[in-house]
Design a protein around this motif. Structure first.
Motif, mmCIF file in Angstrom:
data_model
loop_
_atom_site.group_PDB
_atom_site.id
_atom_site.type_symbol
_atom_site.label_atom_id
_atom_site.label_comp_id
_atom_site.label_asym_id
_atom_site.label_seq_id
_atom_site.Cartn_x
_atom_site.Cartn_y
_atom_site.Cartn_z
ATOM 1 N N LEU A 139 0.824 -1.214 0.000
ATOM 2 C CA LEU A 139 0.000 0.000 0.000
ATOM 3 C C LEU A 139 0.856 1.262 0.000
ATOM 4 O O LEU A 139 0.531 2.246 -0.679
ATOM 5 C CB LEU A 139 -0.946 -0.014 1.211
ATOM 6 N N LEU A 140 1.952 1.250 0.767
ATOM 7 C CA LEU A 140 2.837 2.413 0.791
ATOM 8 C C LEU A 140 3.469 2.651 -0.573
ATOM 9 O O LEU A 140 3.674 3.800 -0.992
ATOM 10 C CB LEU A 140 3.927 2.233 1.851
ATOM 11 N N TRP A 141 3.806 1.580 -1.282
ATOM 12 C CA TRP A 141 4.372 1.706 -2.617
ATOM 13 C C TRP A 141 3.397 2.406 -3.561
ATOM 14 O O TRP A 141 3.786 3.277 -4.341
ATOM 15 C CB TRP A 141 4.735 0.318 -3.137
ATOM 16 N N GLN A 142 2.107 2.057 -3.452
ATOM 17 C CA GLN A 142 1.103 2.703 -4.295
ATOM 18 C C GLN A 142 0.856 4.143 -3.859
ATOM 19 O O GLN A 142 0.598 5.023 -4.690
ATOM 20 C CB GLN A 142 -0.206 1.904 -4.247
ATOM 21 N N LEU A 143 0.947 4.382 -2.547
ATOM 22 C CA LEU A 143 0.753 5.737 -2.053
ATOM 23 C C LEU A 143 1.839 6.670 -2.584
ATOM 24 O O LEU A 143 1.566 7.829 -2.939
ATOM 25 C CB LEU A 143 0.748 5.738 -0.519
ATOM 26 N N LYS A 153 0.088 12.678 2.051
ATOM 27 C CA LYS A 153 0.823 11.407 2.119
ATOM 28 C C LYS A 153 1.110 11.020 3.564
ATOM 29 O O LYS A 153 1.105 9.833 3.916
ATOM 30 C CB LYS A 153 2.119 11.505 1.326
ATOM 31 N N LEU A 154 1.363 12.010 4.410
ATOM 32 C CA LEU A 154 1.558 11.719 5.837
ATOM 33 C C LEU A 154 0.280 11.165 6.441
ATOM 34 O O LEU A 154 0.313 10.218 7.245
ATOM 35 C CB LEU A 154 1.995 12.991 6.568
ATOM 36 N N ILE A 155 -0.870 11.729 6.047
ATOM 37 C CA ILE A 155 -2.156 11.190 6.507
ATOM 38 C C ILE A 155 -2.337 9.769 5.986
ATOM 39 O O ILE A 155 -2.777 8.869 6.712
ATOM 40 C CB ILE A 155 -3.315 12.096 6.036
ATOM 41 N N GLY A 156 -1.972 9.541 4.717
ATOM 42 C CA GLY A 156 -2.108 8.215 4.130
ATOM 43 C C GLY A 156 -1.234 7.185 4.828
ATOM 44 O O GLY A 156 -1.661 6.048 5.051
ATOM 45 N N GLU A 157 -0.015 7.578 5.199
ATOM 46 C CA GLU A 157 0.867 6.637 5.908
ATOM 47 C C GLU A 157 0.280 6.255 7.259
ATOM 48 O O GLU A 157 0.358 5.092 7.687
ATOM 49 C CB GLU A 157 2.242 7.274 6.086
ATOM 50 N N THR A 158 -0.311 7.242 7.942
ATOM 51 C CA THR A 158 -0.934 6.950 9.236
ATOM 52 C C THR A 158 -2.131 6.018 9.073
ATOM 53 O O THR A 158 -2.317 5.091 9.871
ATOM 54 C CB THR A 158 -1.380 8.254 9.916
ATOM 55 N N LEU A 159 -2.936 6.246 8.032
ATOM 56 C CA LEU A 159 -4.086 5.373 7.792
ATOM 57 C C LEU A 159 -3.631 3.956 7.430
ATOM 58 O O LEU A 159 -4.226 2.976 7.887
ATOM 59 C CB LEU A 159 -4.954 5.956 6.673
ATOM 60 N N ILE A 160 -2.598 3.837 6.627
ATOM 61 C CA ILE A 160 -2.094 2.516 6.242
ATOM 62 C C ILE A 160 -1.544 1.776 7.451
ATOM 63 O O ILE A 160 -1.708 0.555 7.590
ATOM 64 C CB ILE A 160 -1.031 2.662 5.136
#
Length: 489
Positions: A139-143, A153-160
């Motif tokens: 998921l991080l790779w796709q983000l 992206k920081l929000i996305g990393e926290t959600l992942i």
């Protein structure tokens, strides 16, 4: 206080070091035994791996200088015991979860788009030996490939990080927004983007949202897509309960139409991250092999599990009887330990073969007919038959496996308690479980057998099994209740 010396007589049970070693080797599994043998080879210079040569020097028959890899073969009609061995005695959210479990157990879920390493890459040797990629890394790779801002992206990393291995968002979104100090709408927008990543459905907050996300990814012209979205969105509770009659009444769909929709829903996966959480398969190495030889069942040790060890003759020849030097004493001690180790190994093999041979002899009906013909048998039956202590049988049958024409079984599988029958003779609880599974496998999928009905069927076959006992055996085998087993397709 006056000090004095007193003499007392008493008895105390002690075990010699070689006996302790024999007990330890007896209860080791095949893998643990290999590690023990490797440790002995590294620590004792008098031990070496046996290599077959044409000019093999003959050993003294009275000296335990090697452990042979050749198996002793016995048949069930023989009363002779193979070799000498030692006896070591004792000196609504709830229902959505139910729906998820029901889907994963009884439904063949297939989703070609649900992530993982698919295609021909699975057959590349360089990928087979590499560590599998985790769901988080995928998921991080796709983000990182998205055009989001650094803040998003920081929000996305926290959600992942809050997504479990199954693919669901574990923490409530409100708590995550408070921790990130952002607006709820902003976090929700990033979550919607993550939910479009591969595998589809990751980041869902419950089973309903997961299934809807997967249905949304299907082509609009997919047959019954809209009806499936309606059922999942509004009637997931009825779907999990398999109340197809009520479901058909509320959706005004015919049974044939409902069957088509169910087939579409069954192509979805209840756990979007399941393809990334697969564990490596655990392979069992059988210790004993049972095969049919004419009219007899032949029992032999697996030659692959027998260590091929012997005493190093060159080092043994350096030992001098009258020499009391430290080097000579060291070699003498190592030679004695090597002989004890080889003798303990041979005792382990002989005892294991004895027990396996007697199990096959007492459970011949299992090998001839199947699990439903298993006889009740306890550890004491084998212990008294071969003249050993019950604790010894328990050690031998723990983590030891038997390869049979019907599969690989742990030796403990052949031991079970007795259940009353109409004839007065006891029946094995293992046989009852096999009969219950057979009845469930042959039942009509639209009218599954209830526990009471199974109890009646067993009573007709001569087995007195109460309904509660049937329920206990059914649950121990992972078989769902009759209402959860009901299916339209």
């Amino acid at each position: 206080m006056k000090q004095s010396l007193q003499l007392k007589l008493g008895t105390q049970l002690t075990m010699a070091p070689q006996l302790q070693q024999a007990i330890r080797l007896l209860q080791l599994s095949t893998l643990d035994l290999q590690q023990e043998v490797q440790s002995a080879l590294e620590s004792n210079p008098l031990l070496e791996t046996e290599v077959e040569t044409l000019d093999e020097p003959k050993q003294d028959q009275n000296t335990p200088s090697s452990v042979s890899a050749s198996n002793t073969t016995v048949t069930t009609d023989s009363n002779e015991q193979p070799g000498e061995s030692f006896d070591f005695g004792d000196n609504d959210n709830n229902w959505e979860q139910t729906a998820s479990e029901s889907f994963s157990t009884h439904t063949d879920w297939r989703n070609s788009d649900s992530g993982g390493n698919q295609g021909n890459d699975d057959f590349l040797p360089e990928l087979q030996n590499s560590a599998p990629q985790s769901l988080r890394d995928h998921l991080l790779w796709q983000l990182n490939l998205t055009s989001l801002s650094s803040e998003d992206k920081l929000i996305g990393e926290t959600l992942i990080d809050a997504i479990s291995d199954d693919g669901f968002l574990e923490s409530p979104l409100d708590e995550l927004t408070v921790a990130l100090n952002v607006e709820n709408d902003e976090a929700l927008a990033v979550l919607k983007i993550i939910q479009q990543f591969d595998p589809t459905g990751c980041g869902a907050r419950d089973l309903r949202e997961n299934l809807l996300l997967q249905l949304d990814q299907l082509a609009p012209e997919t047959p019954w897509r809209a009806q499936a979205q309606d059922i999942v969105g509004q009637y997931l509770t009825l779907l999990g309960k398999r109340d197809f009659r009520q479901l058909s009444r509320r959706t005004r769909l015919a049974e044939a139409q409902l069957k088509e929709i169910m087939q579409l829903i069954q192509t979805l996966t209840p756990y979007p991250g399941a393809s990334f959480s697969r564990q490596e398969p655990q392979y069992l190495i059988p210790d004993v092999i049972v095969s049919r030889h004419q009219q007899y069942w032949q029992v032999e040790l697996n030659p692959e599990t027998i260590p091929r060890l012997r005493i190093n003759n060159e080092y043994a020849a350096l030992i001098k009887r009258a020499d009391n030097s430290s080097q000579n004493n060291f070699l003498r001690e190592q030679l004695q330990e090597a002989r004890w180790f080889l003798k303990s190994l041979q005792s382990r093999h002989d005892t294991l073969l004895k027990v396996a041979n007697k199990i096959v002899e007492k459970q011949q009906d299992f090998f001839e007919i199947g699990p439903e013909a298993m006889k009740p048998m306890v550890l004491t039956d084998i212990a008294s038959a071969i003249g050993m202590h019950q604790s010894t049988i328990s050690r031998v049958t723990t983590q030891k496996y038997m390869l049979t024409p019907r599969g690989v079984f742990e030796l403990k599988y052949f031991f079970s308690s007795a259940v009353n029958t109409n004839s007065g003779e006891g029946a094995s609880s293992t046989a009852i479980r096999a009969l219950i599974r057979k009845l469930v496998e042959t039942e009509h999928s639209r009218k599954p057998l209830s526990d009471s009905k199974i109890s009646q069927e067993l009573d007709n076959q001569g087995f007195q099994v109460a309904r509660r006992t049937v329920a206990k055996y059914r649950e121990s085998m992972g078989i769902l209740s009759s209402s959860e087993r009901k299916r339209l397709v």
